[in-house]
Motif scaffolding. Structure first.
Motif: not given
Length: 137
Positions: A20-26, A6-18, A48-57
């Motif tokens: 994505y935020l970096l890519v989004f602002f870039l 659970d901790l590993l999965w949580y860490t992966i999710i947080v890493f992916a979110f951060v 598109a970046l808001i509605l379908i974030p990963f695909f549009s990025a």
């Protein structure tokens, strides 16, 4: 969190979110820096970046990635040029420049020999660090 997984999965999710935020602002920075895209085009990309974030990025990086690198480099060069200009302006003129200007004035007859020597002495004193000061490098 009940287990290590659970901790590993949580860490992966947080890493992916951060990430994505970096890519989004870039992408947003690049999108608004680009003057060739219309306002409507920018609005569509933002939605598109808001509605379908990963695909549009990913799509943005694939379609516009090369131009994105070029714009980033141009912005970096412009910032470096502005910094160099500011440093040159803040540093003032060197003693050699001041003496050359004074010599030109002396040769044209605008100042006397005594005034030329005073200007030359003043320029050399400003260029030489005083007592207790470290020379600038």
């Amino acid at each position: 969190m009940d287990s290590f997984w659970d901790l590993l999965w949580y860490t992966i999710i947080v890493f992916a979110f951060v990430a994505y935020l970096l890519v989004f602002f870039l992408i947003l920075t690049d999108l608004f820096r680009d003057h060739t895209v219309s306002g409507l085009g920018k609005a569509v990309w933002v939605i598109a970046l808001i509605l379908i974030p990963f695909f549009s990025a990913l799509l943005y990086l694939i379609v516009r990635g090369q131009d994105m690198a070029i714009r980033a480099r141009e912005a970096q060069l412009a910032a470096r040029h502005a910094t160099d200009q500011y440093i040159r302006q803040a540093a003032g003129r060197s003693a050699v420049d001041q003496i050359a200007d004074a010599k030109a004035l002396h040769e044209s007859g605008a100042i006397t020999t005594v005034e030329f020597e005073q200007l030359q002495t003043r320029a050399l004193e400003q260029d030489t660090p005083g007592r207790g000061e470290m020379p600038s490098r």
